[in-house]
Design a protein around this motif. Structure first.
Motif, PDB file in Angstrom:
ATOM      1  N   ARG A 195       0.829  -1.207   0.000  1.00 48.23           N
ATOM      2  CA  ARG A 195       0.000   0.000   0.000  1.00 48.23           C
ATOM      3  C   ARG A 195       0.866   1.260   0.000  1.00 48.23           C
ATOM      4  NH1 ARG A 195      -4.892  -1.895   4.158  1.00 48.23           N
ATOM      5  NH2 ARG A 195      -5.910  -3.272   2.622  1.00 48.23           N
ATOM      6  N   ALA A 196       1.976   1.203   0.720  1.00 45.21           N
ATOM      7  CA  ALA A 196       2.899   2.344   0.708  1.00 45.21           C
ATOM      8  C   ALA A 196       3.457   2.574  -0.691  1.00 45.21           C
ATOM      9  CB  ALA A 196       4.034   2.112   1.707  1.00 45.21           C
ATOM     10  N   LEU A 197       3.845   1.492  -1.353  1.00 44.87           N
ATOM     11  CA  LEU A 197       4.347   1.603  -2.723  1.00 44.87           C
ATOM     12  C   LEU A 197       3.273   2.167  -3.647  1.00 44.87           C
ATOM     13  CD1 LEU A 197       6.198  -1.841  -3.114  1.00 44.87           C
ATOM     14  CD2 LEU A 197       7.226   0.388  -2.604  1.00 44.87           C
ATOM     15  N   ALA A 198       2.037   1.716  -3.465  1.00 45.75           N
ATOM     16  CA  ALA A 198       0.932   2.174  -4.313  1.00 45.75           C
ATOM     17  C   ALA A 198       0.721   3.675  -4.174  1.00 45.75           C
ATOM     18  CB  ALA A 198      -0.351   1.417  -3.956  1.00 45.75           C
ATOM     19  N   VAL A 199       0.731   4.168  -2.944  1.00 44.71           N
ATOM     20  CA  VAL A 199       0.540   5.603  -2.711  1.00 44.71           C
ATOM     21  C   VAL A 199       1.696   6.398  -3.336  1.00 44.71           C
ATOM     22  CG1 VAL A 199       0.407   7.420  -0.957  1.00 44.71           C
ATOM     23  CG2 VAL A 199      -0.837   5.271  -0.626  1.00 44.71           C
ATOM     24  N   MET A 200       2.904   5.912  -3.169  1.00 47.40           N
ATOM     25  CA  MET A 200       4.059   6.603  -3.745  1.00 47.40           C
ATOM     26  C   MET A 200       4.003   6.608  -5.270  1.00 47.40           C
ATOM     27  SD  MET A 200       6.112   8.120  -1.715  1.00 47.40           S
ATOM     28  CE  MET A 200       7.557   8.255  -2.773  1.00 47.40           C
ATOM     29  N   GLU A 201       3.453   5.565  -5.857  1.00 47.60           N
ATOM     30  CA  GLU A 201       3.308   5.546  -7.320  1.00 47.60           C
ATOM     31  C   GLU A 201       2.262   6.557  -7.780  1.00 47.60           C
ATOM     32  OE1 GLU A 201       4.836   0.992  -8.188  1.00 47.60           O
ATOM     33  OE2 GLU A 201       2.733   1.325  -7.645  1.00 47.60           O
ATOM     34  N   VAL A 202       1.217   6.739  -6.996  1.00 49.50           N
ATOM     35  CA  VAL A 202       0.255   7.809  -7.298  1.00 49.50           C
ATOM     36  C   VAL A 202       0.945   9.160  -7.207  1.00 49.50           C
ATOM     37  CG1 VAL A 202      -1.838   8.982  -6.488  1.00 49.50           C
ATOM     38  CG2 VAL A 202      -1.770   6.475  -6.596  1.00 49.50           C
ATOM     39  N   ASN A 203       1.736   9.345  -6.168  1.00 52.37           N
ATOM     40  CA  ASN A 203       2.490  10.591  -6.008  1.00 52.37           C
ATOM     41  C   ASN A 203       3.410  10.838  -7.199  1.00 52.37           C
ATOM     42  OD1 ASN A 203       3.642  12.859  -4.318  1.00 52.37           O
ATOM     43  ND2 ASN A 203       5.465  11.593  -4.522  1.00 52.37           N
ATOM     44  N   GLY A 204       4.094   9.787  -7.648  1.00 48.75           N
ATOM     45  CA  GLY A 204       5.019   9.912  -8.766  1.00 48.75           C
ATOM     46  C   GLY A 204       4.355  10.176 -10.092  1.00 48.75           C
ATOM     47  N   SER A 205       3.039   9.987 -10.147  1.00 46.16           N
ATOM     48  CA  SER A 205       2.287  10.268 -11.378  1.00 46.16           C
ATOM     49  C   SER A 205       1.607  11.641 -11.312  1.00 46.16           C
ATOM     50  CB  SER A 205       1.230   9.187 -11.603  1.00 46.16           C
ATOM     51  OG  SER A 205       0.212   9.263 -10.611  1.00 46.16           O
ATOM     52  N   MET A 206       2.007  12.453 -10.332  1.00 44.68           N
ATOM     53  CA  MET A 206       1.372  13.751 -10.061  1.00 44.68           C
ATOM     54  C   MET A 206      -0.102  13.573  -9.717  1.00 44.68           C
ATOM     55  SD  MET A 206       3.145  16.636 -12.526  1.00 44.68           S
ATOM     56  CE  MET A 206       2.639  17.992 -11.442  1.00 44.68           C
ATOM     57  N   GLY A 207      -0.376  12.514  -8.931  1.00 46.89           N
ATOM     58  CA  GLY A 207      -1.710  12.315  -8.401  1.00 46.89           C
ATOM     59  C   GLY A 207      -1.868  13.039  -7.080  1.00 46.89           C
ATOM     60  N   THR A 208      -3.045  12.917  -6.482  1.00 40.99           N
ATOM     61  CA  THR A 208      -3.350  13.607  -5.227  1.00 40.99           C
ATOM     62  C   THR A 208      -3.008  12.719  -4.038  1.00 40.99           C
ATOM     63  OG1 THR A 208      -5.133  14.827  -6.301  1.00 40.99           O
ATOM     64  CG2 THR A 208      -5.137  14.779  -3.900  1.00 40.99           C
ATOM     65  N   VAL A 209      -2.195  13.249  -3.124  1.00 40.66           N
ATOM     66  CA  VAL A 209      -1.765  12.508  -1.939  1.00 40.66           C
ATOM     67  C   VAL A 209      -1.797  13.442  -0.735  1.00 40.66           C
ATOM     68  CG1 VAL A 209      -0.290  10.913  -3.236  1.00 40.66           C
ATOM     69  CG2 VAL A 209       0.677  13.050  -2.347  1.00 40.66           C
ATOM     70  N   VAL A 210      -1.559  12.856   0.429  1.00 43.91           N
ATOM     71  CA  VAL A 210      -1.377  13.640   1.652  1.00 43.91           C
ATOM     72  C   VAL A 210       0.090  13.541   2.038  1.00 43.91           C
ATOM     73  CG1 VAL A 210      -2.010  13.932   4.079  1.00 43.91           C
ATOM     74  CG2 VAL A 210      -3.730  13.169   2.421  1.00 43.91           C
ATOM     75  N   ALA A 211       0.792  14.655   2.030  1.00 45.59           N
ATOM     76  CA  ALA A 211       2.175  14.660   2.503  1.00 45.59           C
ATOM     77  C   ALA A 211       2.167  14.345   3.993  1.00 45.59           C
ATOM     78  CB  ALA A 211       2.816  16.027   2.259  1.00 45.59           C
ATOM     79  N   ALA A 212       3.014  13.400   4.432  1.00 46.75           N
ATOM     80  CA  ALA A 212       2.958  12.982   5.827  1.00 46.75           C
ATOM     81  C   ALA A 212       4.327  12.540   6.339  1.00 46.75           C
ATOM     82  CB  ALA A 212       1.930  11.859   5.988  1.00 46.75           C
ATOM     83  N   PRO A 213       5.249  13.429   6.665  1.00 46.71           N
ATOM     84  CA  PRO A 213       5.073  14.875   6.542  1.00 46.71           C
ATOM     85  C   PRO A 213       5.469  15.410   5.166  1.00 46.71           C
ATOM     86  CG  PRO A 213       7.149  14.460   7.614  1.00 46.71           C
ATOM     87  CD  PRO A 213       6.531  13.097   7.361  1.00 46.71           C
ATOM     88  N   THR A 214       5.975  14.544   4.291  1.00 50.26           N
ATOM     89  CA  THR A 214       6.401  14.989   2.965  1.00 50.26           C
ATOM     90  C   THR A 214       5.788  14.096   1.896  1.00 50.26           C
ATOM     91  OG1 THR A 214       8.366  13.573   2.792  1.00 50.26           O
ATOM     92  CG2 THR A 214       8.628  15.679   3.960  1.00 50.26           C
ATOM     93  N   ALA A 215       5.823  14.583   0.656  1.00 55.18           N
ATOM     94  CA  ALA A 215       5.335  13.765  -0.451  1.00 55.18           C
ATOM     95  C   ALA A 215       6.268  12.592  -0.712  1.00 55.18           C
ATOM     96  CB  ALA A 215       5.189  14.622  -1.711  1.00 55.18           C
ATOM     97  N   GLY A 216       7.565  12.786  -0.492  1.00 55.97           N
ATOM     98  CA  GLY A 216       8.528  11.720  -0.713  1.00 55.97           C
ATOM     99  C   GLY A 216       8.421  10.576   0.275  1.00 55.97           C
ATOM    100  N   SER A 217       7.598  10.765   1.317  1.00 52.04           N
ATOM    101  CA  SER A 217       7.391   9.700   2.312  1.00 52.04           C
ATOM    102  C   SER A 217       5.903   9.454   2.534  1.00 52.04           C
ATOM    103  CB  SER A 217       8.041  10.102   3.649  1.00 52.04           C
ATOM    104  OG  SER A 217       7.482  11.314   4.149  1.00 52.04           O
ATOM    105  N   CYS A 218       5.075   9.840   1.562  1.00 52.63           N
ATOM    106  CA  CYS A 218       3.628   9.859   1.783  1.00 52.63           C
ATOM    107  C   CYS A 218       2.985   8.482   1.832  1.00 52.63           C
ATOM    108  CB  CYS A 218       2.944  10.710   0.719  1.00 52.63           C
ATOM    109  SG  CYS A 218       3.041  10.039  -0.966  1.00 52.63           S
ATOM    110  N   GLY A 219       3.724   7.424   1.504  1.00 52.29           N
ATOM    111  CA  GLY A 219       3.134   6.093   1.528  1.00 52.29           C
ATOM    112  C   GLY A 219       3.197   5.400   2.879  1.00 52.29           C
TER     113      GLY A 219
END
Length: 540
Positions: free
Chosen positions: A340-364
């Motif tokens: 699930r962490a990988l999935a969220v990071m892949e959404v982030n890497g596609s310029m999808g919508t995520v919650v930075a927690a605390p950063t986008a690079g660690s949002c998964g």
């Protein structure tokens, strides 16, 4: 600078838990995408006129990475008035071109200390102005300079900006403002500077300003324009700057004893600093939880196309499928959380919508951990919201300790490391651990991450960022398990934060997102960037 500028400094306002578990944003980077978009929006409000030309000067440390982070796109989007969670921000450069706004990127001298510094030189109908901003990390920012004059705008309050041509107009503006007694109670600070074209006055204030005041100021002799800038970081603010209810983990533990739980202590803290009700805070965190869940579902169920395609975009799906097929060697909780962490990071890497927690690079990491335990133990959304609020409160102590949340400032220990610690503390809270176990889980997790470097191959938050979230998940579970078993950090949690801050400062710039060290210097990385002759630390 105005002689009567107030000493109350907006930058000293309390840190919000939504600066830790947030913002909701378009990927891929909280510092170099969301934070830069916010700097652009603040600059737009300062300028207050139609744009003609935008020159963006970035720190040379991010020369190899800014394109992958879409930094220039984000800044231009902000200058066009787009929020960091606006889907259209992806097309900001095209939109600027259609509006006949010229844009260009250059690089600052290396003498600028903070690698997240940007200098915007903008030509508008009001002339040319230069605005310097710093993306602090996790989407927060500060405007530090306008045309060579020091300022400090954080975007956390309302601002009144007035452009005028005569210096004596400043006193007339102040008298107009002083005539409203209610407004005086809302003021946080004011000042004025001479820009290269005219003068700029600003007032930082709480809540709202009566419309008649704005009209009166616009009528003053010499006034070009007057406008209200609402908070860029809309975390809510109802009080003058004051000492927060806690700054350290030790103080948070004391407040938890008084309030009966960590959750109640942190809820009181956020209510006290924001003016929001407890229900409003819980509901807002619930919105963040919804975005996290949507990102997990999108990453596991939809086709993902990453910005550069450097990573596959299907790693989350591959691991989830492996678990479903019974191929896991460590049970199903940990690999499910990692998938699930990988999935969220892949959404982030596609310029999808995520919650930075605390950063986008660690949002998964946080959604991967919490949503998996929620499902395995049949917990409620409210249980997870409580855990997220507690994670936010623990993160507040990191911020007050001076810990950076930016990989370009402190390496990946600032992103994956911090997120892993917050996830560990949230996991303990989620399953009913006590406050001291929550604190020690965070400390144990950080100790395992000290020295983690930031070495992306060429800018995209893809390699090694996506898979590095996996170790953040594993470390969070390890730290939570130890803390729940009664294992404590020998070094007190607050001292661990000081150690983290120390290591952040000691890491060389080559290992802070500059593409000059670590994995970024491998032959594969050089080939990706087309820089086969680039001199890296690896060469030595």
């Amino acid at each position: 600078m105005a002689e009567k500028q107030l000493e109350k400094e907006v930058a000293k306002l309390d840190v919000s838990i939504f600066e830790i578990v947030g913002p909701i944003m378009i990927g891929p980077s909280s510092s170099h995408t969301a934070g830069m978009a916010r700097i652009g929006r603040m600059a737009k409000d300062i300028i207050g006129a139609d744009l003609k030309r935008i020159q963006i000067a970035l720190h040379p440390q991010i020369k190899s990475t800014f394109k992958g982070h879409e930094t220039d796109v984000a800044i231009v989007g902000g200058l066009l008035g787009m929020r960091e969670d606006d889907e259209s921000i992806k097309d900001a450069l095209k939109i600027a071109e259609k509006k006949n706004i010229d844009t260009m990127v250059s690089f600052l001298p290396s003498t600028y200390q903070n690698p997240n510094t940007v200098v915007l030189t903008v030509e508008s109908d009001h002339g040319i102005i230069s605005i310097t901003g710093i993306s602090i990390g996790g989407g927060s920012f500060k405007i530090t300079d306008i045309d060579g004059k020091k300022v400090s705008f954080t975007g956390k309050t309302n601002y009144l900006f007035v452009n005028y041509t005569k210096k004596e107009t400043e006193n007339k503006i102040i008298k107009t403002l002083e005539a409203d007694k209610a407004l005086q109670e809302k003021q946080l600070g004011y000042g004025a500077i001479q820009t290269r074209n005219n003068y700029l006055f600003w007032l930082s204030f709480l809540n709202s300003m009566p419309g008649n005041i704005l009209r009166e100021i616009r009528k003053l002799d010499g006034v070009i324009d007057a406008r209200i800038s609402p908070p860029i970081l809309s975390f809510g603010l109802s009080k003058q700057p004051h000492r927060p209810l806690f700054k350290s983990i030790r103080e948070l533990m004391e407040l938890a004893r008084e309030q009966g739980s960590l959750f109640e202590a942190i809820l009181k803290y956020e209510t006290n600093r924001s003016g929001r009700t407890a229900k409003e805070i819980i509901d807002l965190m619930g919105t963040h939880l919804e975005i996290m869940q949507k990102a997990v579902d999108q990453g596991l169920k939809e086709e993902i196309t990453l910005v550069t395609g450097l990573a596959s975009g299907i790693d989350g799906k591959l691991l989830a499928r492996s678990v479903e097929n019974g191929n896991s060697i460590s049970g199903d909780v940990l690999p499910t959380a990692i998938s699930r962490a990988l999935a969220v990071m892949e959404v982030n890497g596609s310029m999808g919508t995520v919650v930075a927690a605390p950063t986008a690079g660690s949002c998964g990491i946080i959604p991967g951990c919490l949503l998996t335990v929620k499902d395995k133990k049949n917990l409620s959304d409210f249980d997870v919201i409580r855990a997220l609020i507690v994670a936010g409160g623990i993160g507040v102590t990191f911020a007050h300790a001076g810990v950076s949340f930016s990989g370009a400032v402190g390496g990946c220990q600032s992103e994956v490391g911090v997120s892993s610690a917050l996830a560990a503390s949230a996991l303990v809270e989620l399953v009913g651990g006590n406050p001291m176990q929550v604190a020690h889980a965070a400390a144990l997790a950080i100790k395992n991450m000290l020295g983690l470097v930031c070495d992306p191959l060429g800018g995209p938050v893809e390699v090694p960022c996506i898979k590095r979230n996996a170790i953040g998940v594993a470390n969070a579970f390890a730290a939570a398990e130890m803390a729940l078993a009664g294992i404590k950090s020998v070094i007190p949690p607050d001292e661990v934060l000081l150690a983290l801050k120390n290591v952040q400062s000691l890491l060389p710039s080559e290992l802070k997102g500059s593409a000059m060290g670590g994995l970024a210097c491998t032959p594969t990385a050089r080939k990706f960037r087309g820089e086969s002759n680039l001199c890296c630390v690896l060469d030595s």
